[in-house]
Every structure is written in C-alpha cells, then in structure tokens.
Design an enzyme around this catalytic site. Structure first.
Site, short mmCIF file in Angstrom:
data_model
loop_
_atom_site.label_atom_id
_atom_site.label_comp_id
_atom_site.label_asym_id
_atom_site.label_seq_id
_atom_site.Cartn_x
_atom_site.Cartn_y
_atom_site.Cartn_z
N GLY A 1 0.83 -1.21 0.00
CA GLY A 1 0.00 0.00 0.00
C GLY A 1 0.85 1.25 0.00
N MET B 1 -7.73 2.70 9.29
CA MET B 1 -6.91 1.57 8.86
C MET B 1 -6.07 1.01 10.01
SD MET B 1 -5.67 2.65 5.02
CE MET B 1 -6.68 2.20 3.62
N GLY B 2 -5.53 -0.17 9.77
CA GLY B 2 -4.72 -0.84 10.79
C GLY B 2 -5.35 -2.19 11.10
N ARG B 3 -5.12 -3.14 10.21
CA ARG B 3 -5.78 -4.44 10.33
C ARG B 3 -5.35 -5.18 11.61
NH1 ARG B 3 -10.32 -6.39 8.05
NH2 ARG B 3 -10.22 -8.57 7.49
N ASP C 1 0.52 1.68 8.69
CA ASP C 1 0.15 0.87 9.84
C ASP C 1 1.14 1.02 11.00
OD1 ASP C 1 -2.04 -0.03 8.49
OD2 ASP C 1 -1.12 -1.92 7.88
N TYR D 1 -8.96 4.97 1.46
CA TYR D 1 -7.69 5.43 0.88
C TYR D 1 -7.41 6.90 1.13
CZ TYR D 1 -7.44 1.06 -1.84
OH TYR D 1 -7.36 -0.26 -2.23
N LEU D 2 -8.46 7.67 1.42
CA LEU D 2 -8.24 9.09 1.66
C LEU D 2 -7.20 9.30 2.76
CD1 LEU D 2 -10.82 9.16 -0.05
CD2 LEU D 2 -11.70 10.95 1.44
N GLN D 3 -7.24 8.46 3.78
CA GLN D 3 -6.36 8.65 4.93
C GLN D 3 -4.90 8.37 4.61
OE1 GLN D 3 -7.18 5.42 8.17
NE2 GLN D 3 -8.58 4.99 6.46
N ARG D 4 -4.63 7.49 3.67
CA ARG D 4 -3.23 7.18 3.43
C ARG D 4 -2.66 7.96 2.25
NH1 ARG D 4 -3.42 0.91 1.04
NH2 ARG D 4 -3.47 1.58 -1.13
#
Lengths: 429, 429
Positions: free
Chosen positions: A14, A195-197, A149, A305-308
């Site tokens: 990513g 995010m952050g699985r 992450d 995806y906006l956050q990354r």
C-alpha cells in the site's frame, strides 16, 4: 575509472502520502554522487509496479526525469512508479523468481536494490540478499521502511504513518465539532473507521484529537483497538454514559477490531442484497449495534484510501523522515552496508529529537509491532498519556503541497521505460 | 439616545466548515456599529442549538466573548453556538411557536433576526417576518445562505459548498493517485460517496480533480449524479471501458443517486445481520454491483461529515463569501431592508469577480436548485466544460487554520447564557 553500478528502486504494498518523498531521497542522493564526480551509483531504475517491474524487466529510467520533476516527488502522494502486492516466497519454492531477479539486475548492470515497503517486503529483501550472496552475485540490498500501519519493528516510526495519523486526528476533531453542534436534534453517534488491520496505531492517533483532563471530554470519546477485544457488554454502557454526559459520542474504530472470540467485526454484520457477508465495515457494524441496542441516530465515515493518500495534510516530521530514510539507504549502500534497513531512532520526546539508525533486515522481516498495552488507557477505550507524548511530535508541522487552480498540484512522471534485454518471463500475477 | 436594539442570530440545519465565518461577519459588523458610536444594533444573542435557543429562551450572549474569540470563529468549523434540524411549519398550524418567538424577542429587546441556513430556514425566516408584520411587531428578518448542497436559488453560490467541493475534489485526486499506483495487482474500482441528496453539485465538484482533454483520463472517470437516473446497462460497460483503458476506474457517487425507477440506490442494496435494509450506502451499492457484474476488486470511501467540516482545506473564496454575507446581512438590516437574503452575484468567471446582491426571502424559500443539464456532459457521466469554468474559481485559494501541536487550533467558546425572563415553554423536539 570503472563503469558505474546502477540501482533498482521499487515501491511495495500500500502506498502512502509520502512514499514518493522516500523515492526523492533515494534518487537525489544517488544523483549527487554522480554530480560529485563519484558515480558509484549510476542510474536509478525504478520498478514499474514495484517488484513486478524487475520480474517483467519493466524498468523506468528515472535518469530521464529532470531534477525539477524528481523534486516534485516530495509533495506527490501515491506511488509514482507503481507499487504492487506481490510477495516472493522462499527461494527453495520459487527459485526461478529469484534467479530471474538476478538475471534482470545483471542484464542492466544493477548492483544496488532498494526496496521500499513494509514487513513482507523486508522479508523479501532479506531473502534476495541471502540468495545473491549464496549465488556469489555482488548485490547490495537495502530495505526502506514504509507503512501507514506503523507496525514495523526496530524503527521508532514508519514513514507514511504520521501523515495518516495527522489526517485521522484532524478529521475526527473536525467531524466532532460538527456532531457536537447538531447533537440535540440530530446525529448522536458518530463512528469513523480507520486503517490498521492488526495494530491500533492509527486508531490511537485519532485519540490525539481529544482534549481535556480525562482524555474523553472532547471527541473522540471512545477508541476501539484491534488489540482490545470488543465486548458489547462493556462498550454499550460507555456509549450511553457519553451521550448522557456530553450529548453525543464519537468513536474511532480500527478496521481490525475483533470481538471477544477473536472474530473480525467486519466479518459479521453486513450482508448484501444476496445475503453474502460483506467485509470491510467494522465501523458500520459498531454503529448499527449501537442503533439496535440504544436506538440512537448514527452517522459513520470510512475515509479508506483518503487517509493514506492525504498529502494535503502531511506531517512535516513524516516528510522529513521519509526523505531522510531514502537518503540514508543510499548512503548506507555506498558505505558498504548490506541487508539492512535504515531506521528512525528517537532520542527524546520533548523537544523531539531523532537520528537515523539501522537494523538487519532479518530482524525486521515478518515481525508485527502492535500498540503496546501501556499506550492504551487502563479501561481499554482511549490512549494513555504515554501514548500521547509518544505520538504528539510525529504529527507536528504542516508540509503543504503547492496548489494550482485550487487543487494540489501533484506531479505526473514520464516513466520512460528502459529497453528490454532479456526474453519475456512467464509469471501469473 | 434610544436604547439599542439587540439582534438574534441562529444557525440552522447541517453545519459547514465556514458557517462560523458568517457568524463572525455578523458579530464583528454589529460590534463595529457600537464602536462607531452608532449602536443601532446592541448585543448579538446567538441561539443555543439554533432556533431552539429562541423557543426555549436559551440565548448565548456573544457580547461576553472578547474580540479575539470572535475573530477565531473565522477558522473554526461546526456550529459554534449549536444548530438544529427543526422546521417551523405554518403560523396557522403552529401559531404558539411563532408567538413564543416574538415573546422571547420582545422580552430581550431583540429587533433583528438573522437566520443562517438553507432553503427550509429561508422559508421559516419569511414566515416569521410576515407573522411579525401582521402582528404589528417591529422585527427585521434577514436570512443568510448556508449549505454544502449549493441548492439555494437566487444566489450564485452558497457558503459551505465551495470548501466541501475543494475537499472532495482534492480527496478524489489523492485517492486516484493511490489507486492508479496499485491497480495492477490490487483494487481496480474505487468509489467515493459524496453529499447532495437532491442536487449533484458536490458530485460535480469531484470532477474538477480530473485532467485531460476528455475529462475522464484521470480520476474520477465517472460521476453518478442524482439528476441522471442510474442505468446499470449503460454504466457497467463504461466501467469496463475505463478498466481496459486506464487499468482502473474511480467513481464519485452522489448519496442521492437513483435508479431508473426513481428509487434511491441507498435504499436497495445492503442489509444488516437482521435483514433490515440499511440506508446511506449509494457508494457501497454501486461498488457491489460492479463486483457482482464484473468481478473487480473494489474499495469505497464515505467521507460523510468529514467533507462538510474540513476547515483544514477550506476555500479562500468560500471563506470570504461566508464572511461577506454575514456582514452584508447586518448592513442590509441597518439600511432598513427586511425579509431578504443577501446573495452572491457573479460578475465574471475569469477573472472571477463577484458582488453582494439580495433576494426576497419568499423567492428563496423552498426552491431547490439542481445541477443544470448543461453542467453535465452529454453522456451523463461527467461534468461539462461550462461546469468546470463555473466551479473553478469557487475552490480557489487555501484558507489554512492555525495549528497547535500538529492539529488545527479550533476555538471553543464560553457560550454564556442570558438570564431567562420568561416562564419555560413546553415543546417536544
């Protein structure tokens, strides 16, 4: 004078708002060697779509981009050369892939391999280094960390994380003000999924938005970490408490939040019109549970995806570290280091001071760094003061991109390909 | 010297990134009158939670906030005094509410009513003006436009819209770069759902992110407007075409997109674990349809409140207009105007020039301005050049807020209440 040795740089996994700043650090530093009449690194070839570019011999000649274009990498999000999700397994299973890599490198005079990615990529880099060494092929392999992450070990922080952190914290603060002003007659529950699985670093970052002595007086009031099992029996009364006390409740939920049996929340709630379970909605599931149990009106947001990719709100700290790690990778390579990853070493929190260190790739590979328990408040629903102190300097500084006609002026690159020298390679992706 | 006449200012409906800038324009302009020794407007009382503040006699005395605090309204999103969704119907049905309003205004020496909202609020303001006039109560009523939906008539633009527009266009551009770099091995379809239940202005704004002569060469490739019925038979081949040609497809979907039978997409696809239809997922529905029909991996984003509260990315044009309309409202009131709304009048596109105008409240009330057909490309899937020319100046300029510790430094206000003078009022909300 010997012929210069070229370098191969690839982005992996990513992408982030600042991965191109790392590319900029690699390329500018390599160019400087050439300018200084010490061309120990010749050209930097970039992999089109990451490591696939090496396997398919699909190489981008970055030397054809003018300096001004390379400088624009610093403020352009996404992966300028393309990235991919493709993991090289083990040389014992996939010997042909490793051999192909070395063939392509040899065909193009490549003696340096810079691999910019997360834990999986560091594992690949380590294997390539070992394989080349065992094959007696001279190859310097340097990993460069990257992941929103923030779950790599050995380095204090991972490039990309701090900008995403600044984005989610800002977003939560802004949405929280919105919800606060409307709560009396409208939405009382706001849930934002981040995010952050497997690790709750970005969820923790949302906590920076809250102010006040107890840490939950202003949004977000509650955080749901993947590290803390989600127990509705404890959670729902906390939500009720917030609504009673503040009039509303704002919650940040990790996409990787799990229930007490270890099952992802995203795997249970939502079904499509055909009854198929839909993944990816931990936030939606939490919002619905609250609605069902407490009857409160909710809204939820999924920045996805906006956050990354939110380069418009990048952290200056993150930008500097991203560039510095790319630069350090080249410097380490030229200093004769191999099979290592440059790292960020924190020297002090306040004032924030850091330096570049390094770690063997073998020690970084496949180790996930979760949010430590001491960074989570005792009750499990917010960050601790220690976490706040640790996170705060990372999001410091605004590294605005240039704008044109009201929108960020991001670069597009020529990405001119290097003529192929080898036969095509059959690979199913 | 006669006693000054006080003013009541209320925010109404969904808040925005710049509604407080309008409040700032109202309060600073009123204060200037007082400073100039011409206190025709005395204090500005703000309604706690909008019009409810008047009905419940819950008034905030903004005169107790220092000038510096009022100045900070300009860069603080959300509704500083609270807003609400509460519509006064007709005086013939709800006479008691209208009488209560006037009682509260009279009890506190209020002779000016500034109502900052959308079409419904302009309708309420018009009714209040008429009711007061018929009752022989001197009251000046000025509406001030506000809505991210940009669907008010008579004014060229609505405060709040342009900042949300800048946010969604920037977000789409950034996410588009992310998807482009990963598409070969990962997500091929990216869908972002934006606000605008009945009008496609924010969907159109996403289109500004795309560049290239055909307008769909860079993300977003396709836009789904509420004004154009969603026809899967036409849409899906367009998606396939983009994936073939560009390797991926980015789509902006209005939350109000409808199918050819007029049914909201959000009402059809997704069910929760109990089989209840879930609203609010037009983007999710479109993404799933593509997955089912074409088998392509998707991601979707739902910025939700983030898009209307993103003060960190506000448009300078929007900020200036928001302030100017608040200022103009006070100036019109002092000039003896009544039952009007100040408007933005566009003088030219390029260079962009505008001035303040005005329109009777009656003509603004309850009229929804949709995206005109000539602003939509002939095929219905993107914006026209005319739309691009119209939208472009609105998002110009970056009006960054101040930052503290890496996050926007938004103001919190004392919101000190005015002592009540009337008995409590029974009202179920």
């Amino acid at each position: 004078m010997t012929a210069p040795i070229h370098a191969f740089y690839a982005q992996s996994g990513g992408v982030t708002a600042v991965i191109n700043a790392t590319a900029c650090g690699v390329i500018e530093t390599a160019r400087r060697c050439v300018e200084e009449g010490n061309p120990r690194i010749g050209k930097v070839f970039a992999g089109a779509d990451g490591i696939l570019g090496a396997l398919f011999e699909d190489l981008i000649d970055t030397s054809l981009e003018p300096d001004a274009a390379i400088a624009r990498l610093r403020h352009t999000p996404g992966g300028a050369f393309g990235s991919c999700r493709f993991k090289l397994k083990d040389p014992r299973e996939e010997r042909a892939l490793f051999e192909r890599l070395l063939s392509v490198f040899q065909a193009h005079g490549i003696g340096y391999f810079f691999y910019n990615g997360g834990g999986d990529s560091m594992d690949t880099a380590a294997k390539v280094a070992r394989f080349a060494s065992e094959a007696g092929v001279p190859l310097t392999v340097i990993g460069i960390p990257k992941t929103v992450d923030n779950d790599l070990t050995q380095t204090d922080t991972c490039p990309g994380f701090a900008s995403a952190a600044k984005y989610v914290a800002t977003s939560m603060r802004e949405a929280g003000l919105d919800v606060a002003s409307m709560a009396r007659t409208s939405t009382k529950i706001f849930v934002m999924e981040v995010m952050g699985r497997h690790a709750g670093w970005l969820t923790a970052a949302c906590g920076l938005a809250s102010e006040g002595s107890e840490g939950d007086e202003t949004p977000p009031h509650l955080l749901l970490f993947p590290e803390i099992p989600f127990d509705e029996k404890i959670f729902l009364p906390r939500v009720e408490h917030c609504v009673t006390r503040y009039g509303f409740c704002c919650i940040a939920v990790s996409e990787g939040a799990r229930d007490t049996s270890g099952k992802f929340l995203s795997e249970q709630g939502v079904r499509d019109a055909f009854g198929h379970a839909q993944l990816g909605g931990a936030g939606q599931v939490v919002a619905q549970r609250i609605k069902e149990a407490l009857g409160l009106k909710y809204h939820w947001a999924l920045p996805d995806y906006l956050q990354r990719s939110a380069r418009h709100l990048a952290s200056q700290t993150d930008l500097e570290q991203s560039y510095a790690l790319g630069k350090a990778a080249v410097e380490f390579a030229l200093a004769g280091e191999n099979a290592i990853m440059p790292t960020v070493v924190r020297l002090s929190d306040k004032p924030y001071r850091w330096k570049i260190g390094s770690a063997p790739l073998e020690e970084v590979a496949n180790v996930e760094r979760k949010l430590p328990r001491e960074f989570i408040r005792d009750d499990g629903f917010h960050i601790s003061d220690a976490c706040r102190v640790w996170l705060a300097p990372l999001i410091a500084g605004e590294a605005y991109p240039p704008y044109r006609d009201g929108l960020p002026d991001y670069a597009r690159f020529m990405n001119t390909r290097v003529p192929k020298r080898l036969p095509a390679f059959a690979l199913k992706i």
